[in-house]
Scaffold this motif. Structure first.
Motif, mmCIF file in Angstrom:
data_model
loop_
_atom_site.group_PDB
_atom_site.id
_atom_site.type_symbol
_atom_site.label_atom_id
_atom_site.label_comp_id
_atom_site.label_asym_id
_atom_site.label_seq_id
_atom_site.Cartn_x
_atom_site.Cartn_y
_atom_site.Cartn_z
ATOM 1 N N UNK A 20 -3.279 -13.910 -3.929
ATOM 2 C CA UNK A 20 -1.948 -14.403 -4.292
ATOM 3 C C UNK A 20 -0.960 -14.344 -3.122
ATOM 4 N N UNK A 21 -1.395 -13.745 -2.032
ATOM 5 C CA UNK A 21 -0.525 -13.707 -0.854
ATOM 6 C C UNK A 21 0.671 -12.777 -0.981
ATOM 7 N N UNK A 22 0.517 -11.697 -1.738
ATOM 8 C CA UNK A 22 1.618 -10.724 -1.848
ATOM 9 C C UNK A 22 1.232 -9.431 -1.124
ATOM 10 N N UNK A 23 2.229 -8.639 -0.789
ATOM 11 C CA UNK A 23 1.985 -7.375 -0.106
ATOM 12 C C UNK A 23 1.277 -6.399 -1.038
ATOM 13 N N UNK A 24 0.375 -5.631 -0.468
ATOM 14 C CA UNK A 24 -0.357 -4.620 -1.243
ATOM 15 C C UNK A 24 -0.130 -3.251 -0.616
ATOM 16 N N UNK A 25 0.156 -2.264 -1.451
ATOM 17 C CA UNK A 25 0.158 -0.870 -1.009
ATOM 18 C C UNK A 25 -1.076 -0.222 -1.620
ATOM 19 N N UNK A 26 -1.987 0.198 -0.778
ATOM 20 C CA UNK A 26 -3.260 0.714 -1.268
ATOM 21 C C UNK A 26 -3.180 2.223 -1.471
ATOM 22 N N UNK A 27 -2.580 2.588 -2.602
ATOM 23 C CA UNK A 27 -2.416 4.008 -2.938
ATOM 24 C C UNK A 27 -3.780 4.692 -3.027
ATOM 25 N N UNK A 28 -4.740 3.988 -3.619
ATOM 26 C CA UNK A 28 -6.069 4.573 -3.807
ATOM 27 C C UNK A 28 -6.632 5.090 -2.475
ATOM 28 N N UNK A 29 -6.659 4.211 -1.487
ATOM 29 C CA UNK A 29 -7.263 4.584 -0.203
ATOM 30 C C UNK A 29 -6.444 5.645 0.527
ATOM 31 N N UNK A 30 -5.131 5.523 0.443
ATOM 32 C CA UNK A 30 -4.262 6.501 1.111
ATOM 33 C C UNK A 30 -4.511 7.914 0.575
ATOM 34 N N UNK A 79 7.019 -9.726 -4.176
ATOM 35 C CA UNK A 79 6.159 -8.850 -4.978
ATOM 36 C C UNK A 79 5.407 -7.869 -4.084
ATOM 37 N N UNK A 80 5.347 -6.629 -4.536
ATOM 38 C CA UNK A 80 4.495 -5.610 -3.915
ATOM 39 C C UNK A 80 3.540 -5.101 -4.992
ATOM 40 N N UNK A 81 2.263 -5.234 -4.725
ATOM 41 C CA UNK A 81 1.246 -4.815 -5.692
ATOM 42 C C UNK A 81 0.671 -3.481 -5.225
ATOM 43 N N UNK A 82 0.643 -2.488 -6.120
ATOM 44 C CA UNK A 82 0.089 -1.185 -5.768
ATOM 45 C C UNK A 82 -1.272 -1.002 -6.425
ATOM 46 N N UNK A 83 -2.190 -0.396 -5.727
ATOM 47 C CA UNK A 83 -3.469 -0.051 -6.347
ATOM 48 C C UNK A 83 -3.289 1.258 -7.127
ATOM 49 N N UNK A 84 -4.074 1.431 -8.213
ATOM 50 C CA UNK A 84 -3.984 2.710 -8.945
ATOM 51 C C UNK A 84 -4.471 3.842 -8.045
ATOM 52 N N UNK A 85 -3.954 5.046 -8.258
ATOM 53 C CA UNK A 85 -4.460 6.186 -7.486
ATOM 54 C C UNK A 85 -5.882 6.527 -7.923
ATOM 55 N N UNK A 86 -6.635 7.172 -7.060
ATOM 56 C CA UNK A 86 -7.940 7.660 -7.506
ATOM 57 C C UNK A 86 -7.745 8.714 -8.591
ATOM 58 N N UNK A 87 -8.687 8.776 -9.514
ATOM 59 C CA UNK A 87 -8.597 9.788 -10.573
ATOM 60 C C UNK A 87 -9.396 11.015 -10.130
ATOM 61 N N UNK A 88 -8.831 12.173 -10.392
ATOM 62 C CA UNK A 88 -9.532 13.436 -10.132
ATOM 63 C C UNK A 88 -10.078 13.915 -11.476
ATOM 64 N N UNK A 89 -11.344 13.597 -11.735
ATOM 65 C CA UNK A 89 -11.894 13.893 -13.074
ATOM 66 C C UNK A 89 -12.088 15.386 -13.299
#
Lengths: 237, 237
Positions: free
Chosen positions: B171-181, B124-134
């Motif tokens: 949960x010990x799964x890989x995370x891709x932190x889209x938000x921070x990137x 499993x790879x869990x991605x964070x939501x992107x930041x929103x540009x309001x």
């Protein structure tokens, strides 16, 4: 392990099909408009001709016994000829009559009740190979290490495109005549085929866009029940 | 009807995933590099949140009994939060604690021997939501007929991204932190997130390119056996 959620479109072909997720290509464009309706299964195999694909197709297309477990292929796009038309002594060369027989065999494999892979829900679309731009292709061949001889011929590829059309008429399946569409779009000037081709043989973004338009127009005309506008989302809120 | 030819990468998410074949997006890019190695199955559902996806996921991910017949999902990319983080009274809103519980549930469904859909081959790879540009998103909302209120909040979406990271660690799964990137790539200036976003919420070509790089880098680090460079063609000449 994905359960059976959506039916599928299978793209069977050579490198031109294999590359169909790049350059906003034919696989990506179809997958986009068929999102949540049908999956696109890219079965493009770089370098392959119609001789070599048949034993592969036997393994990738389910037998009647297997069909109950796997997604139905509603549309099968068959696109060969670019390698079959390579000129001898190139190993990829397939003589014209055998090219036609092979295309007929592929269609028979899914459409004949006698075939172990008979699939009455599958509609076939046969594509003609694109015209080759030997001006571009000879540059590409010369750039190889070691340099390669020119192994394609404009008029020979034309005869393979004509042969594919003949097979389509004989077998009663829809044909997308990529060859003629590109040739006319280039004003019947070989050098101007670069408008659609990256290297004289493979398609660029504009080439794939034209093929996408022709395929979806053909689906609307011949197999409207499978046109993306006529399908509902499999899961909808 | 396609036989079982290749294993698969399943992309599970909302509209950001659903759109992944457009704009040379994440689905198209992955499908391209995994050509002839693994199929990409796009299970992005526009509008969905983690509450609504669970009953769908039960239908699209094979039970152990069904798994023998269908392609193995080697990589499962889970990408939610953009809709869960919509602010009340928006129907898409899922409270933060339930968002976390739902993500854990999705991971449990494939990774627990107690689960009917237990799939030990799935990473499993869990991605964070992107930041929103309001700034962009409020323009998009105002352009609707009738005009819509702003229904996203920059800081709220940040908390959902943090929550996804927390679930990944637990949960010990890989995370891709889209938000921070994206946030760092935009110099921590909300208006400059338009570099990655079409409308303040959805990704443009550059946004998808960044996510693709991060996913393949993460696969190389965490699940190198499934990195595209380490897989062979299923059928090779």
């Amino acid at each position: 392990m994905a359960a059976y959620a959506q039916d599928a479109i299978m793209l069977l072909g050579d490198s031109i099909t294999q590359g169909g997720y790049e350059f906003n290509g034919i696989a990506a464009r179809l997958a986009h408009v068929y999102n949540r309706k049908m999956d696109v299964i890219n079965r493009g195999y770089s370098g392959y001709n119609t001789d070599w694909i048949i034993p592969v197709f036997e393994q990738i297309f389910a037998t009647q016994h297997e069909q109950q477990h796997v997604p139905k292929v509603r549309l099968l796009v068959i696109w060969f000829g670019a390698n079959d038309a390579a000129v001898p002594p190139k190993a990829q060369h397939v003589p014209l009559e055998r090219y036609k027989a092979n295309l007929s065999k592929l269609i028979w494999m899914v459409s004949s009740p006698e075939s172990p892979r008979y699939s009455p829900d599958t509609r076939v679309i046969l594509l003609t190979p694109p015209p080759v731009n030997t001006i571009q292709w000879s540059v590409r061949q010369a750039s190889k290490d070691p340099p390669q001889q020119l192994d394609r011929n404009f008029e020979v590829t034309r005869t393979y495109a004509e042969a594919a059309k003949e097979v389509g008429r004989k077998e009663g399946v829809a044909v997308v005549d990529v060859w003629t569409k590109f040739w006319e779009g280039a004003g019947k000037v070989e050098a101007d085929l670069k408008k659609y081709l990256t290297d004289g043989l493979h398609l660029n973004e504009e080439g794939y866009a034209v093929v996408f338009e022709e395929i979806t127009r053909t689906i609307a005309e011949r197999y409207p029940e499978y046109h993306h506008d006529n399908l509902r989302f499999v899961f909808a809120l």
